[in-house]
Design a protein around this motif. Structure first.
Motif, PDB file in Angstrom:
ATOM      1  N   GLU A  50     -11.094  -4.043   8.027  1.00 27.17           N
ATOM      2  CA  GLU A  50     -10.256  -2.891   7.757  1.00 27.17           C
ATOM      3  C   GLU A  50     -10.063  -2.665   6.238  1.00 27.17           C
ATOM      4  O   GLU A  50     -10.411  -1.340   5.913  1.00 27.17           O
ATOM      5  CB  GLU A  50      -8.662  -2.663   8.422  1.00 27.17           C
ATOM      6  N   TYR A  98       0.965  -1.181  -0.017  1.00 30.46           N
ATOM      7  CA  TYR A  98       0.063   0.069  -0.024  1.00 30.46           C
ATOM      8  C   TYR A  98       0.810   1.324   0.010  1.00 30.46           C
ATOM      9  O   TYR A  98       0.485   2.306  -0.694  1.00 30.46           O
ATOM     10  CB  TYR A  98      -1.019   0.039   1.277  1.00 30.46           C
ATOM     11  N   LEU A 135      -7.921  10.567   7.583  1.00 29.99           N
ATOM     12  CA  LEU A 135      -6.903   9.680   8.034  1.00 29.99           C
ATOM     13  C   LEU A 135      -6.609  10.070   9.477  1.00 29.99           C
ATOM     14  O   LEU A 135      -6.357   8.962  10.435  1.00 29.99           O
ATOM     15  CB  LEU A 135      -5.371  10.039   7.425  1.00 29.99           C
ATOM     16  N   GLU A 156      -9.033   7.699  10.985  1.00 33.29           N
ATOM     17  CA  GLU A 156      -8.440   6.441  11.001  1.00 33.29           C
ATOM     18  C   GLU A 156      -7.430   6.161  12.125  1.00 33.29           C
ATOM     19  O   GLU A 156      -7.441   5.012  12.823  1.00 33.29           O
ATOM     20  CB  GLU A 156      -7.860   6.102   9.671  1.00 33.29           C
ATOM     21  N   LYS A 193     -11.780   0.734   4.372  1.00 32.61           N
ATOM     22  CA  LYS A 193     -10.712   1.676   3.694  1.00 32.61           C
ATOM     23  C   LYS A 193     -11.176   1.699   2.104  1.00 32.61           C
ATOM     24  O   LYS A 193     -11.372   2.683   1.544  1.00 32.61           O
ATOM     25  CB  LYS A 193      -9.314   1.120   3.812  1.00 32.61           C
ATOM     26  N   TYR A 203      -7.738  -3.188  -2.929  1.00 32.06           N
ATOM     27  CA  TYR A 203      -8.006  -3.892  -1.610  1.00 32.06           C
ATOM     28  C   TYR A 203      -8.493  -5.384  -1.491  1.00 32.06           C
ATOM     29  O   TYR A 203      -8.009  -6.132  -0.500  1.00 32.06           O
ATOM     30  CB  TYR A 203      -8.966  -2.877  -0.778  1.00 32.06           C
ATOM     31  N   TYR A 230     -14.387   3.621   1.593  1.00 33.42           N
ATOM     32  CA  TYR A 230     -14.205   5.110   1.512  1.00 33.42           C
ATOM     33  C   TYR A 230     -13.273   5.653   0.321  1.00 33.42           C
ATOM     34  O   TYR A 230     -13.911   6.768  -0.267  1.00 33.42           O
ATOM     35  CB  TYR A 230     -13.544   5.522   3.036  1.00 33.42           C
ATOM     36  N   GLU A 231     -12.187   4.918  -0.034  1.00 32.00           N
ATOM     37  CA  GLU A 231     -11.212   5.750  -0.943  1.00 32.00           C
ATOM     38  C   GLU A 231     -11.969   5.407  -2.207  1.00 32.00           C
ATOM     39  O   GLU A 231     -11.580   6.243  -3.163  1.00 32.00           O
ATOM     40  CB  GLU A 231      -9.847   4.783  -0.858  1.00 32.00           C
TER      41      GLU A 231
END
Length: 351
Positions: free
Chosen positions: A130, A74, A205, A208, A134, A88, A137-138
């Motif tokens: 997780e 990542y 972030l 997070e 992520k 992901y 959202y991304e």
């Protein structure tokens, strides 16, 4: 308002149920389709029982290291690209796919004990949740923020990439819950500009890091009351004398045996470097932690590798990772054979 609230709660409950079912699928698959194959192969260890570690652990420590590698991948991706460019689902599939391969191969090495399963499945489910969160959202709000930003990276894009790389390096030797997420969040606040992308990165972030910091405190408190895992192990080496071995970092010579020199060494990433150094200096390994087989990972641009149990493409790189199981006595020569080739040692998995 009551009807609206009830509908919202029902939707949340439905989504939670779907998520629980989704993360339960790979666990069920491993349990049903990836059962250990082959009977245990007996081995008469040289080291005394108090210095033995179950051989199956050399296989079953990899899934946790897959998460370490996923964070490194990542970090490599977002060093030049954006978070939505990371795969992901591929990261999740790599975890469960490699676990399946290793579970099947574990039969001759003690199988997949229940005590290991609870730990491996827990970290696998946590990792899956997780990455799914992520990705959600991304691939939506994060992608919109990138579109608004344009082609030029914002300061927090570069800072978050630096933080991700440092975190991945930290995980190679230290448990994740000891990372200082609060310091990372403060660094975001200090470096943020008033651009939309920095504002979005700071919020996303920061949230997070806050969640991870809180979770880390819970895990740290739970681990504090548990007996710690051994940080060192014993092995027998031949081809190097006691004086040479005692000069290596963090190595303690215990005794000279007919089979070789018994030494005490650190584990984890430090052990990988030591084994590589001893092999380069002409040493050969007789036994490690009472075992005669060991797993290592290498990277190469080749599609296949000799003895590979599982292989996968690394994100952010143009090569592949191969999980190779081999006899302890063959390890040193295999490491020496890598010199001058396009094969790079990544990690040697202890027990």
């Amino acid at each position: 308002m009551r009807r609206l609230l009830a509908a919202a709660l029902a939707l949340v409950a439905t989504l939670a149920g779907l998520l629980a079912a989704l993360v339960a699928v790979p666990v069920g698959y491993v349990e049903l389709a990836c059962r250990p194959q082959g009977a245990a192969v007996p081995y008469a260890a040289i080291l005394p029982p108090e210095h033995h570690r179950p051989e199956g652990r050399t296989l079953l420590t990899y899934p946790e290291w897959h998460i370490v590698h996923a964070y490194a991948d990542y970090a490599a991706v977002i060093r030049t690209d954006d978070p939505h460019d990371y795969g992901y689902v591929a990261g999740i599939a790599g975890f469960w796919g490699s676990l399946c391969d290793l579970s099947r191969a574990s039969g001759p090495h003690g199988g997949f004990p229940g005590a290991f399963k609870s730990t491996v499945y827990t970290i696998g489910v946590s990792f899956t949740v997780e990455l799914l969160a992520k990705a959600a959202y991304e691939e939506t709000l994060g992608r919109i923020a990138v579109a608004i930003r344009g082609a030029d990276r914002a300061p927090l894009d570069d800072l978050s990439a630096t933080q991700a790389a440092a975190y991945a390096a930290f995980l190679r030797q230290v448990p994740w819950y000891r990372w200082d997420f609060a310091t990372d969040a403060a660094a975001l606040d200090a470096a943020a500009t008033d651009t939309f992308r920095d504002t979005e990165r700071r919020a996303a972030l920061g949230a997070e890091y806050g969640i991870k910091a809180a979770y880390a405190q819970v895990i740290g408190a739970a681990v504090a009351v548990m007996p710690p895992d051994a940080l060192r192990l014993r092995m027998i080496v031949r081809g190097l004398d006691a004086t040479t071995l005692s000069g290596l970092p963090e190595v303690t010579v215990i005794r000279t045996r007919p089979e070789g020199v018994e030494i005490d060494t650190p584990r984890y990433a430090a052990l990988t470097m030591l084994l590589q150094q001893m092999a380069a200096e002409g040493g050969d390994f007789v036994e490690i932690a009472g075992n005669d087989d060991i797993l290592m990972t290498v990277t190469t641009d080749a599609e296949e590798a000799e003895g590979a149990l599982s292989s996968m493409t690394r994100q952010g790189s143009r090569d592949r990772r191969h999980l190779i199981l081999l006899p302890v006595t063959a390890l040193a020569q295999r490491l020496r054979d890598m010199d001058g080739t396009n094969v790079t040692l990544e990690h040697i998995h202890d027990y």
